[in-house]
Motif scaffolding. Structure first.
Motif, PDB file in Angstrom:
ATOM      1  N   ALA A 193     -33.238 -57.014  -0.670  1.00  0.00           N
ATOM      2  CA  ALA A 193     -32.538 -55.977  -1.427  1.00  0.00           C
ATOM      3  C   ALA A 193     -32.422 -56.439  -2.871  1.00  0.00           C
ATOM      4  CB  ALA A 193     -31.157 -55.739  -0.835  1.00  0.00           C
ATOM      5  N   ASN A 194     -32.549 -55.477  -3.806  1.00  0.00           N
ATOM      6  CA  ASN A 194     -32.544 -55.813  -5.231  1.00  0.00           C
ATOM      7  C   ASN A 194     -31.707 -54.791  -6.004  1.00  0.00           C
ATOM      8  OD1 ASN A 194     -33.344 -57.237  -7.568  1.00  0.00           O
ATOM      9  ND2 ASN A 194     -35.106 -55.901  -7.875  1.00  0.00           N
ATOM     10  N   PRO A 195     -30.432 -54.652  -5.632  1.00  0.00           N
ATOM     11  CA  PRO A 195     -29.612 -53.573  -6.220  1.00  0.00           C
ATOM     12  C   PRO A 195     -29.391 -53.730  -7.713  1.00  0.00           C
ATOM     13  CG  PRO A 195     -28.237 -55.101  -4.978  1.00  0.00           C
ATOM     14  CD  PRO A 195     -29.660 -55.463  -4.674  1.00  0.00           C
ATOM     15  N   ASP A 196     -29.386 -54.955  -8.224  1.00  0.00           N
ATOM     16  CA  ASP A 196     -29.139 -55.175  -9.653  1.00  0.00           C
ATOM     17  C   ASP A 196     -30.420 -55.334 -10.462  1.00  0.00           C
ATOM     18  OD1 ASP A 196     -26.377 -55.122  -9.199  1.00  0.00           O
ATOM     19  OD2 ASP A 196     -26.358 -57.248  -8.668  1.00  0.00           O
ATOM     20  N   GLY A 197     -31.571 -55.207  -9.802  1.00  0.00           N
ATOM     21  CA  GLY A 197     -32.842 -55.309 -10.517  1.00  0.00           C
ATOM     22  C   GLY A 197     -33.161 -56.695 -11.039  1.00  0.00           C
TER      23      GLY A 197
END
Length: 385
Positions: free
Chosen positions: A278-282
């Motif tokens: 997961a890469n919610p903050d980029g």
């Protein structure tokens, strides 16, 4: 009686001898204390550990689409800039649609004419059927009319298809993003002529989640699979993957191996795998390098030595052991994997040994040592990676 000059020389020589004798009058214990080298040492650890396997990995977009023009023409409008974040369905470019709009209008007019002809044909068919029932015309006349009606139906279907194709071309002059993601900076400019099916306008890649691809050897893969089968409490060998970024920072979220290649690479004999993160903050950007960490085999009663206690000399690994006489004793060791701040020792040390961890540069073989025993906590050593 001696001359004054000679007497003076004898007196000076006697004074030097007295000083030397005085310096050598200290006992053996005092001499040993002066020669003892102060060092800090640690007792060898023995405990159960779990090996962590590390691999070189690279971040990849989970979905990456190279957007191509579906119709040919000049770019007349650009709604985004290179590097922008876009949503699925968001307009990106507009291609000149003048010719496609004209084609649509022509197809629509032909369809209308064909529908009128079909309606007339159906009316004639009904009228000829009535005449045939009244024996006013030959049956062949009705058969010919029905064939003309079917021909008009086919024309209507054909023109409807042309209208759908023309409408699709008009719609395709507006290029939209098929997925959420970020577009690259190598996009085309306004005024560029694009060719349908061959000109790449821009590439868009999804940023959440992302893949980290890495390779492992055949034996490593088999060993990890064996661990999973033997440990029923473990839901899978690739369920808790961690990565460290190129600046040494640990990525806060764990990932999971979701893809494995169908075969080993012919040139390297390794298996390619992909872990999803997961890469919610980029934070993770495609192309980044990362160190992939996967928990490996547990080892019972592992013998551990601090990494800072090991000296590499040519192809040998050496440690300095404090022997029973408190003297320095070099010893060759066989090392295994790294376990946090320690090396796993395969051969050369036992749990009863004490090794020097600080002051090694001042120690020579057989030198007396003034030893201060320290703990792993005092040296901030840990078995955790």
């Amino acid at each position: 009686m001696l001359p004054a000059k000679m007497l003076k020389n004898y007196i000076g020589l006697g004074a030097v001898m007295v000083m030397l004798l005085t310096a050598g009058c200290g006992g053996p214990q005092e001499s040993a204390q002066q020669k003892a080298v102060p060092v800090r040492a640690i007792k060898i650890l023995q405990q159960n550990v779990q090996i962590t396997n590390e691999y070189a990995g690279q971040v990849q977009a989970k979905n990456e689409v190279k957007i191509q023009a579906r119709v040919s023409g000049n770019i007349i409008e650009k709604m985004v800039s290179g590097g922008d974040l876009v949503k699925a369905g968001q307009p990106l470019y507009r291609i000149d649609g003048t010719q496609y709009e004209s084609t649509l209008l022509s197809a629509q007019a032909q369809l209308v004419q064909a529908e009128v002809n079909l309606e007339n044909a159906r009316t004639d068919t009904e009228r000829y059927q009535s005449l045939l029932n009244a024996a006013a015309i030959a049956e062949q006349r009705l058969t010919t009319q029905k064939a003309a009606e079917r021909q008009n139906e086919a024309l209507v279907s054909s023109y409807r298809a042309l209208v759908r194709k023309a409408q699709d071309d008009v719609n395709s002059t507006l290029v939209v993003s098929p997925i959420d993601g970020r577009i690259d900076v190598n996009d085309v400019s306004v005024g560029t002529y694009v060719q349908a099916g061959s000109t790449a306008l821009v590439t868009v890649g999804a940023l959440d989640p992302v893949f980290v691809q890495f390779n492992m050897s055949e034996n490593e893969y088999l060993n990890l699979r064996q661990i999973s089968q033997n440990n029923l409490a473990n839901s899978g060998w690739g369920d808790n993957v961690m990565i460290t970024l190129s600046n040494g920072a640990a990525y806060p979220l764990s990932g999971k191996v979701t893809q494995a290649d169908r075969s080993l690479a012919n040139n390297s004999g390794t298996l390619a795998l992909k872990a999803s993160f997961a890469n919610p903050d980029g934070i993770l950007i495609p192309g980044m390098f990362a160190r992939v960490k996967i928990a490996g085999a547990p080892i019972k009663n592992a013998v551990l030595v601090p990494q800072r206690a090991v000296q590499q000399i040519l192809d040998k690994s050496l440690v300095t052991v404090v022997n029973a006489e408190n003297k320095a004793e070099p010893r060759a060791v066989t090392l295994g994997e790294k376990v946090g701040s320690f090396w796993l020792v395969k051969d050369g040390l036992t749990v009863n040994d004490i090794v020097v961890v600080e002051g090694l540069t001042k120690v020579q073989e057989g030198a007396a040592l003034d030893v201060t025993i320290v703990t792993p906590a005092e040296l901030a050593l840990s078995i955790n990676s």
